[in-house]
Design an enzyme around this catalytic site. Structure first.
Site, PDB file in Angstrom:
ATOM      1  CG  HIS A 100      -1.949  -0.931   1.378  1.00  0.00           C
ATOM      2  ND1 HIS A 100      -2.145  -1.728   2.477  1.00  0.00           N
ATOM      3  CD2 HIS A 100      -2.952  -1.226   0.522  1.00  0.00           C
ATOM      4  CE1 HIS A 100      -3.226  -2.477   2.286  1.00  0.00           C
ATOM      5  NE2 HIS A 100      -3.723  -2.206   1.104  1.00  0.00           N
ATOM      6  CB  CYS A 108      -3.265  -1.580   8.970  1.00  0.00           C
ATOM      7  SG  CYS A 108      -1.685  -1.426   8.248  1.00  0.00           S
TER       8      CYS A 108
HETATM    9  C1  CIR Z   1      -3.248  -7.689   3.790  1.00  0.00           C
HETATM   10  O1  CIR Z   1      -2.400  -8.191   3.056  1.00  0.00           O
HETATM   11  O2  CIR Z   1      -4.289  -7.215   3.354  1.00  0.00           O
HETATM   12  C2  CIR Z   1      -2.992  -7.669   5.278  1.00  0.00           C
HETATM   13  N1  CIR Z   1      -2.253  -8.827   5.643  1.00  0.00           N
HETATM   14  C3  CIR Z   1      -2.242  -6.437   5.681  1.00  0.00           C
HETATM   15  C4  CIR Z   1      -3.053  -5.189   5.510  1.00  0.00           C
HETATM   16  C5  CIR Z   1      -2.318  -3.978   5.939  1.00  0.00           C
HETATM   17  N2  CIR Z   1      -3.145  -2.849   5.848  1.00  0.00           N
HETATM   18  C6  CIR Z   1      -2.703  -1.621   5.663  1.00  0.00           C
HETATM   19  O3  CIR Z   1      -1.530  -1.407   5.454  1.00  0.00           O
HETATM   20  N3  CIR Z   1      -3.599  -0.658   5.635  1.00  0.00           N
END
Ligand code: CIR
Length: 251
Positions: A158, A245
């Protein structure tokens, strides 16, 4: 300020990850999450705790489900199809004063690709967010006076994996991650690639949650008169998660 958070799933070790190495340890991840929630609780007026979802390994990463700014909530649609079921509980918990919007068909958008800084919103074009997702943000927030800009994200999940704003017009940016000229007119603090993961911070007023063990990040925060609050986040990072997140912040 209100914060929404969601507990770590029993199946957190199965969370999606691009990181090589062992899966996260559940007990340690829960301890990190608890410390994060405790720190946030000390900074915001109210914390809304979503129900734990043991069948959804990534459910703690609530940020990806919705983009909230200026009283508007735009529901995302993750490029990771398996995560979409996480959204229902987030939608049900959103504070009632927000006006909720859906994305048009074909648009993909993860909240981790959306960064608000001063009167701008940056949208990362990534594996999870497409041009139609960016256009939806632009259509919603452009007429509200925000300058919405797209940036191409490479070598990261991201946009906010390796950059974020602690507040005001300050941006922490990992050197080499993005073209710095897109941040013209803002105060840019460059973070060395060795501390890339630390460039993701959560600011509430002048207080800033940061991942411990990132001295350049701490120095940059101090230099801009923020108060860093270091937290352990190494197990969360094993699931490609960082600090932003883990919450949705609502004014
Ligand atoms: C994913 O791959 O979607 C999750 N394991 C990690 C999400 C992290 N989210 C973020 O950076 N906003």
């Amino acid at each position: 300020m209100i914060a929404l958070v969601r507990p770590i799933s029993e199946r957190f070790a199965e969370a999606i990850t691009r990181s090589p190495g062992p899966p996260p340890d559940l007990a340690r991840a829960r301890a990190e999450h608890a410390a994060y929630v405790a720190a946030l609780t000390g900074l915001v007026e109210r914390v809304i705790h979503l129900p734990r979802a043991d069948d959804q390994p990534d459910a703690c990463f609530v940020e990806d489900m919705v983009v909230v700014a200026d009283g508007q909530a735009l529901l995302g649609r993750s490029g990771a199809r398996g995560r979409r079921a996480e959204q229902r509980a987030v939608l049900e918990a959103l504070p009632g004063h927000l006006v909720v919007h859906a994305l048009p068909a074909g648009a993909l958008l993860d909240g981790g690709d959306v960064m608000r800084v001063a009167d701008r919103i940056y949208v990362g074009l990534s594996e999870r967010t497409n041009a139609a997702g960016f256009q939806a943000i632009e259509a919603l927030f452009g007429p509200r006076g925000l300058d919405v800009r797209a940036v191409r994200v490479r070598d990261a999940l991201h946009l906010k994996c390796h950059c974020s704003s602690p507040g005001r017009d300050v941006v922490l940016l990992t050197e080499g991650f993005l073209d710095p000229t897109v941040f013209d007119g803002l105060q840019l603090a460059l973070i060395p690639p060795s501390e890339a993961w630390g460039a993701n911070v959560v600011g509430v007023g002048d207080q800033v949650l940061m991942a411990e063990g990132h001295p350049s990040v701490r120095a940059a925060l101090n230099a801009h008169d923020f108060d860093p609050i270091p937290l352990q986040a190494s197990e969360i990072a094993k699931a490609d998660g960082s600090l932003t997140c883990l919450s949705i912040l609502v004014d």
